[in-house]
Write a protein that holds these residues in place. Structure first.
Motif, PDB file in Angstrom:
ATOM      1  N   UNK A 349       6.685 -10.598 -11.675  1.00 57.41           N
ATOM      2  CA  UNK A 349       6.094  -9.525 -10.862  1.00 57.41           C
ATOM      3  C   UNK A 349       7.188  -8.657 -10.255  1.00 57.41           C
ATOM      4  N   UNK A 350       8.237  -9.296  -9.730  1.00 55.80           N
ATOM      5  CA  UNK A 350       9.344  -8.555  -9.127  1.00 55.80           C
ATOM      6  C   UNK A 350      10.057  -7.687 -10.155  1.00 55.80           C
ATOM      7  N   UNK A 351      10.043  -8.122 -11.419  1.00 58.09           N
ATOM      8  CA  UNK A 351      10.688  -7.359 -12.495  1.00 58.09           C
ATOM      9  C   UNK A 351       9.812  -6.220 -12.997  1.00 58.09           C
ATOM     10  N   UNK A 375      -3.804 -15.569 -20.178  1.00 57.45           N
ATOM     11  CA  UNK A 375      -3.307 -14.237 -19.851  1.00 57.45           C
ATOM     12  C   UNK A 375      -3.439 -14.008 -18.345  1.00 57.45           C
ATOM     13  N   UNK A 376      -2.322 -13.796 -17.673  1.00 58.72           N
ATOM     14  CA  UNK A 376      -2.304 -13.542 -16.236  1.00 58.72           C
ATOM     15  C   UNK A 376      -1.974 -12.078 -15.964  1.00 58.72           C
ATOM     16  N   UNK A 377      -2.832 -11.406 -15.194  1.00 58.33           N
ATOM     17  CA  UNK A 377      -2.592 -10.016 -14.794  1.00 58.33           C
ATOM     18  C   UNK A 377      -2.248  -9.972 -13.304  1.00 58.33           C
ATOM     19  N   UNK A 378      -1.188  -9.280 -12.973  1.00 61.89           N
ATOM     20  CA  UNK A 378      -0.816  -9.125 -11.570  1.00 61.89           C
ATOM     21  C   UNK A 378      -1.691  -8.059 -10.915  1.00 61.89           C
ATOM     22  N   UNK A 379      -2.178  -8.373  -9.710  1.00 66.74           N
ATOM     23  CA  UNK A 379      -3.039  -7.458  -8.979  1.00 66.74           C
ATOM     24  C   UNK A 379      -2.458  -7.218  -7.591  1.00 66.74           C
ATOM     25  N   UNK A 380      -2.669  -6.014  -7.079  1.00 70.03           N
ATOM     26  CA  UNK A 380      -2.189  -5.681  -5.742  1.00 70.03           C
ATOM     27  C   UNK A 380      -3.355  -5.546  -4.776  1.00 70.03           C
ATOM     28  N   UNK A 382      -4.076  -3.740  -1.194  1.00 70.71           N
ATOM     29  CA  UNK A 382      -3.489  -2.794  -0.234  1.00 70.71           C
ATOM     30  C   UNK A 382      -3.451  -3.325   1.191  1.00 70.71           C
ATOM     31  N   UNK A 383      -4.229  -4.379   1.469  1.00 70.49           N
ATOM     32  CA  UNK A 383      -4.256  -4.926   2.828  1.00 70.49           C
ATOM     33  C   UNK A 383      -3.362  -6.148   2.987  1.00 70.49           C
ATOM     34  N   UNK A 384      -2.605  -6.480   1.940  1.00 70.12           N
ATOM     35  CA  UNK A 384      -1.757  -7.667   2.007  1.00 70.12           C
ATOM     36  C   UNK A 384      -0.533  -7.487   1.112  1.00 70.12           C
ATOM     37  N   UNK A 385       0.552  -8.119   1.501  1.00 66.34           N
ATOM     38  CA  UNK A 385       1.766  -8.102   0.681  1.00 66.34           C
ATOM     39  C   UNK A 385       1.840  -9.308  -0.253  1.00 66.34           C
ATOM     40  N   UNK A 386       0.828 -10.167  -0.200  1.00 71.43           N
ATOM     41  CA  UNK A 386       0.804 -11.328  -1.084  1.00 71.43           C
ATOM     42  C   UNK A 386       0.691 -10.885  -2.537  1.00 71.43           C
ATOM     43  N   UNK A 387       1.159 -11.737  -3.442  1.00 77.21           N
ATOM     44  CA  UNK A 387       1.078 -11.462  -4.880  1.00 77.21           C
ATOM     45  C   UNK A 387      -0.117 -12.212  -5.458  1.00 77.21           C
ATOM     46  N   UNK A 388      -1.004 -11.472  -6.111  1.00 78.33           N
ATOM     47  CA  UNK A 388      -2.218 -12.035  -6.677  1.00 78.33           C
ATOM     48  C   UNK A 388      -2.198 -11.928  -8.199  1.00 78.33           C
ATOM     49  N   UNK A 389      -2.918 -12.841  -8.839  1.00 77.59           N
ATOM     50  CA  UNK A 389      -3.131 -12.730 -10.281  1.00 77.59           C
ATOM     51  C   UNK A 389      -4.603 -12.993 -10.590  1.00 77.59           C
ATOM     52  N   UNK A 390      -5.053 -12.401 -11.681  1.00 80.27           N
ATOM     53  CA  UNK A 390      -6.333 -12.764 -12.277  1.00 80.27           C
ATOM     54  C   UNK A 390      -6.011 -13.357 -13.641  1.00 80.27           C
ATOM     55  N   UNK A 391      -6.421 -14.597 -13.857  1.00 81.30           N
ATOM     56  CA  UNK A 391      -6.128 -15.295 -15.110  1.00 81.30           C
ATOM     57  C   UNK A 391      -7.350 -15.311 -16.016  1.00 81.30           C
ATOM     58  N   UNK A 392      -7.139 -14.994 -17.278  1.00 81.70           N
ATOM     59  CA  UNK A 392      -8.195 -15.035 -18.286  1.00 81.70           C
ATOM     60  C   UNK A 392      -7.791 -16.036 -19.363  1.00 81.70           C
ATOM     61  N   UNK A 393      -8.707 -16.913 -19.714  1.00 84.15           N
ATOM     62  CA  UNK A 393      -8.475 -17.825 -20.833  1.00 84.15           C
ATOM     63  C   UNK A 393      -9.500 -17.495 -21.907  1.00 84.15           C
ATOM     64  N   UNK A 394      -8.975 -17.166 -23.108  1.00 86.56           N
ATOM     65  CA  UNK A 394      -9.853 -16.818 -24.218  1.00 86.56           C
ATOM     66  C   UNK A 394      -9.699 -17.832 -25.342  1.00 86.56           C
ATOM     67  N   UNK A 395     -10.822 -18.317 -25.829  1.00 88.76           N
ATOM     68  CA  UNK A 395     -10.783 -19.235 -26.957  1.00 88.76           C
ATOM     69  C   UNK A 395     -10.446 -18.463 -28.228  1.00 88.76           C
ATOM     70  N   UNK A 396      -9.497 -19.003 -29.003  1.00 88.07           N
ATOM     71  CA  UNK A 396      -9.111 -18.399 -30.282  1.00 88.07           C
ATOM     72  C   UNK A 396      -9.543 -19.278 -31.451  1.00 88.07           C
ATOM     73  N   UNK A 397     -10.623 -20.035 -31.203  1.00 87.43           N
ATOM     74  CA  UNK A 397     -11.129 -20.913 -32.259  1.00 87.43           C
ATOM     75  C   UNK A 397     -11.951 -20.131 -33.274  1.00 87.43           C
TER      76      UNK A 397
END
Length: 404
Positions: A349-351, A375-380, A382-397
């Protein structure tokens, strides 16, 4: 006419059969079939004149005799449910807050239901928003007892008062009847549409069944359907009708035609567009997780695969990752741990990276191997300086070449 004389007249009307139960159907908003009804009372004089409740109910209320009519209507509802047999729908009856002080209320309901041999599911109890607001603690305890006894409670006239949001979250009701006042602008103004969408969002978040009262125009109906409403009650489909007509409607009538609009042609149908978007995301990703990396926490928004039984719904991010790694095949454990540990993600995230993606094989509780994309997406925020992610897991079967 003096009130005392009028009160006697009403009692005489009950005895002579002039007081009758009428039924206003509630139509399934998607299928156009009757899915319920509200039982109402009408005074039908011998000359055919129909006296509306507003002209005689206040007299009964003032005299403290309204419960007589309530029990008369609920018994007629039980008879109607019995007559409908396997075509029965839930019929709701209005009860005022004076019944909250009746210690025998549940026993009386049970006796009626048992005497007619009907299922409690088909008899509903309606209370008004104003009744709850007037005597909140007493009425809420009463509603709790009704629900515990197996009857479904509706909050009637939602939105007609000022305390709506504050009490609905506490009342153990399962049906929310949205007052006609929300439809006053005919669902044509942007402000009116947004207000109504917010009510439906609120109701769905609380897992409440929704019924909209007073629907009269196609414009109202079409917009309400974009809000994912459950039932429609209004003159657009039917006014309150005598019992015989209602039974005929339930047994013989074909579904009414419900004209729907394309939600993507109407840019104001935000609720429906968001609902469709969320459903499509759910279909693609069986696992969706929110995490606060700064506070080492996570919670699942969705988990509909083998992770469901292996990882708690919420907890620390580090523990969650440890469980994910444990389920990964040995040759990929180190890669998954290095990519998704909190330090690596915070560094990414810092990079300036927007996401972190890895494909791995995981083993379910039965020993079956599944190919998945994490797959992890970084989210911001605006009311916090914390670092958030939304993780998605997709089956590739699926077979190789599916995306070629």
């Amino acid at each position: 006419m003096e009130k005392k004389y009028l009160l006697n007249d009403i009692v005489a009307a009950m005895e002579s059969g002039e007081l009758q139960a009428y039924y206003q159907p509630q139509y399934n908003a998607k299928q156009g079939v009757i899915g319920g009804a509200e039982a109402l009372v009408r005074w039908v004089k011998k000359d055919g004149t129909v006296v509306l409740p507003k002209d005689f109910i206040p007299i009964l209320e003032e005299a403290g005799q309204l419960s007589l009519v309530d029990w008369f209507v609920v018994e007629d509802a039980c008879k109607t449910i019995k007559q409908l047999g396997d075509r029965a729908v839930r019929i709701s009856v209005n009860f005022g807050r004076e019944h909250a002080g009746d210690g025998q209320f549940i026993e009386k309901l049970n006796r009626l239901v048992e005497s007619y041999g009907i299922d409690k599911y088909y008899l509903g109890v309606e209370i008004t928003e104003s009744d709850v607001a007037a005597d909140k603690e007493k009425v809420m305890n009463w509603v709790h007892d009704i629900e515990q006894a197996g009857y479904m409670v509706s909050i009637d006239d939602f939105g007609s008062g000022m305390s709506s949001m504050s009490f609905v979250k506490d009342v153990p009701a399962r049906i929310l009847k949205i007052d006609r006042s929300f439809l006053n602008d005919n669902c044509l103004t942007e402000k009116g549409k947004i207000t109504l969408e917010s009510v439906f969002y609120f109701a769905h978040r609380l897992n409440l069944i929704t019924v909209v009262e007073g629907v009269e125009t196609q414009e109202q109906l079409q917009f309400i359907n974009t809000c994912d409403c459950d039932y429609i009650q209004g003159f657009i489909f039917s006014e309150p009708v005598p019992k015989g007509d209602f039974i005929t409607m339930c047994v013989d009538e074909a579904p009414v035609e419900i004209k729907t609009t394309d939600p993507f042609d109407d840019q104001s149908a935000v609720f429906e567009q968001v609902r469709i978007l969320i459903e499509s995301v759910y279909k693609k990703f069986p696992v969706i997780k929110f995490a606060n990396l700064s506070k080492n926490s996570y919670t699942f928004m969705r988990r509909e695969n083998f992770l469901n039984s292996a990882i708690p719904e919420t907890g620390t991010y580090d523990d969650c990752l440890r469980s994910v790694v444990d389920m990964t095949v040995p040759e990929s454990k180190d890669e998954i741990e290095k990519a998704f540990n909190r330090k690596s993600l915070l560094d990414a995230y810092a990079a300036g990276k927007k996401r972190v993606l890895r494909i791995a094989n995981q083993i379910d509780e039965h020993g079956n191997v599944h190919k998945v994309a994490i797959e992890d997406y970084f989210m911001e925020n605006p009311r916090s300086k914390d670092v958030y992610i939304v993780s998605f897991l997709q089956s590739l079967d699926f077979e190789d070449g599916t995306y070629v």
